[in-house]
Design an enzyme around this catalytic site. Structure first.
Site, PDB file in Angstrom:
ATOM      1  N   ARG A  80       0.619  -1.432   0.038  1.00 19.21           N
ATOM      2  CA  ARG A  80       0.181  -0.108   0.069  1.00 19.21           C
ATOM      3  C   ARG A  80       1.068   0.849  -0.336  1.00 19.21           C
ATOM      4  O   ARG A  80       1.756   1.549   0.713  1.00 19.21           O
ATOM      5  CB  ARG A  80      -0.889   0.209   1.695  1.00 19.21           C
ATOM      6  N   HIS A 109       2.258  -2.339   5.146  1.00 16.13           N
ATOM      7  CA  HIS A 109       2.103  -2.558   4.429  1.00 16.13           C
ATOM      8  C   HIS A 109       3.156  -2.117   2.979  1.00 16.13           C
ATOM      9  O   HIS A 109       2.876  -1.793   1.907  1.00 16.13           O
ATOM     10  CB  HIS A 109       0.637  -2.476   3.824  1.00 16.13           C
ATOM     11  N   ASP A 116      -3.573  -8.227   4.376  1.00  9.29           N
ATOM     12  CA  ASP A 116      -4.427  -8.425   4.375  1.00  9.29           C
ATOM     13  C   ASP A 116      -5.564  -9.503   2.977  1.00  9.29           C
ATOM     14  O   ASP A 116      -6.044  -9.584   2.358  1.00  9.29           O
ATOM     15  CB  ASP A 116      -6.190  -7.445   4.232  1.00  9.29           C
ATOM     16  N   GLU A 175      -7.248  -7.492  14.362  1.00  8.98           N
ATOM     17  CA  GLU A 175      -7.651  -7.170  12.853  1.00  8.98           C
ATOM     18  C   GLU A 175      -6.923  -8.971  12.716  1.00  8.98           C
ATOM     19  O   GLU A 175      -6.379  -9.020  11.900  1.00  8.98           O
ATOM     20  CB  GLU A 175      -6.773  -6.370  11.834  1.00  8.98           C
ATOM     21  N   HIS A 178      -5.393  -9.485   9.338  1.00  6.72           N
ATOM     22  CA  HIS A 178      -4.136  -8.458   8.764  1.00  6.72           C
ATOM     23  C   HIS A 178      -2.674  -9.490   9.271  1.00  6.72           C
ATOM     24  O   HIS A 178      -3.411  -9.561  10.356  1.00  6.72           O
ATOM     25  CB  HIS A 178      -4.469  -7.649   9.917  1.00  6.72           C
TER      26      HIS A 178
END
Ligand SMILES: C[C@@H](N)C(=O)N[C@H](C)C(=O)O
Ligand SMILES: [Zn+2]
Length: 206
Positions: A80, A109, A116, A175, A178
Site C-alpha cells: 500500500r 503494508h 489483508d 484485525e 491482517h
C-alpha cells in the site's frame, strides 16, 4: 508530514512481486480500488496486489496448504503506498486508530510486508463468512473475539494457523485479516504507485 519516514539503517532492495502472477488461484477482492471500503470511495486506481518476494513465497506456501483443507486465499490488500496510509489515518477517529497505522512510522503494508486476507471455498469460489467484516472497526475484528458462529471462528482460526504455521507471518491481534511478514523491518517504507512497480522480478525462482 509530507512524505514517508526515512529508513534509519540499511534496507534490502525492494523486489515487489505481483501475487496473481505467482499463482492465479490466489483470488483478489481489492476493496480499496472500489467504493466498498471504509473511505467510501476508491483510493487505488487499479485492483492489484504486490508483496516483497520472500513474503509472496511464504503467502503462496500458506495458500497451497489451505488448498489441502478445501480453501484458498482471498487478498483484500498487500503493498500500500504510504500516501494511502496517511489518508486512512487522517479520516479515522481517535478512538479507532488501533485499526490503522500511524504514517509517522508507516505501515508494514508500505514496506510490501503486510497482507489483508480472507478465505474462499475451493468448491464454490465464494468468500467465506468470518466473525466480522473486513476493516470493521469493532471488537468483532479481534482475533480473540468469542462471538459469531462456531464455523466463522473455525475459519478465522484456520486462516491464522495456515499463516503462522511456518513462522513467516504473524497476525495483528486487533484485525483477523491482517498479517505481517517477519522481516518487514528490513524494507523501506515506500510511496510508489502500482504503475511504477517494474514487475521485472515477478517470476518465481524454483
Ligand atoms: C486499514 C487496515 N486494513 C490495516 O491494514 N490496518 C493496519 C493496522 C495498517 O494500516 O497497517
Ligand atoms: Zn492490513
Amino acid at each position: 508530514q509530507d512524505g514517508p519516514p526515512k529508513p534509519t539503517g540499511a534496507v534490502r532492495e525492494s523486489d515487489l512481486v505481483e501475487l496473481v502472477k505467482l499463482d492465479p488461484s490466489i483470488k483478489l477482492d481489492i476493496r480499496y480500488a472500489t467504493a466498498n471500503n471504509f473511505v467510501g470511495k476508491p483510493v487505488y486506481p487499479e485492483a492489484r496486489a504486490f508483496l516483497q518476494r520472500p513474503a509472496a513465497i511464504a503467502l503462496l506456501s500458506a495458500h497451497r496448504w489451505l488448498k489441502t483443507q478445501g480453501y484458498g486465499i482471498l487478498v483484500h490488500d498487500a503493498y500500500r503506498p504510504w500516501a494511502i496510509t496517511k489518508v486512512f489515518w487522517d479520516i479515522t477517529p481517535a478512538d479507532k486508530k488501533i485499526f490503522v497505522a500511524d504514517p509517522a512510522v508507516g505501515s508494514k503494508h508500505n514496506r510490501g510486508c503486510a497482507v489483508d486476507i480472507s478465505l474462499y471455498e475451493l468448491s464454490t469460489g465464494k468468500a467465506v463468512e468470518m466473525p466480522g467484516d473486513y476493516d470493521e472497526m469493532s471488537e468483532r475484528s479481534f482475533v480473540t473475539f468469542t462471538g459469531g458462529t462456531e464455523q466463522q471462528r473455525k475459519l478465522r482460526d484456520l486462516l491464522r494457523h495456515a499463516m503462522e504455521r511456518e513462522g513467516e507471518f504473524f497476525v495483528y491481534p486487533e484485525e483477523w485479516w491482517h498479517y505481517d511478514f517477519k522481516d518487514s523491518k528490513h524494507y523501506a517504507v515506500q510511496n510508489i504507485p502500482f504503475s511504477a512497480i517494474s514487475g521485472k522480478g515477478t517470476k518465481l525462482k524454483k
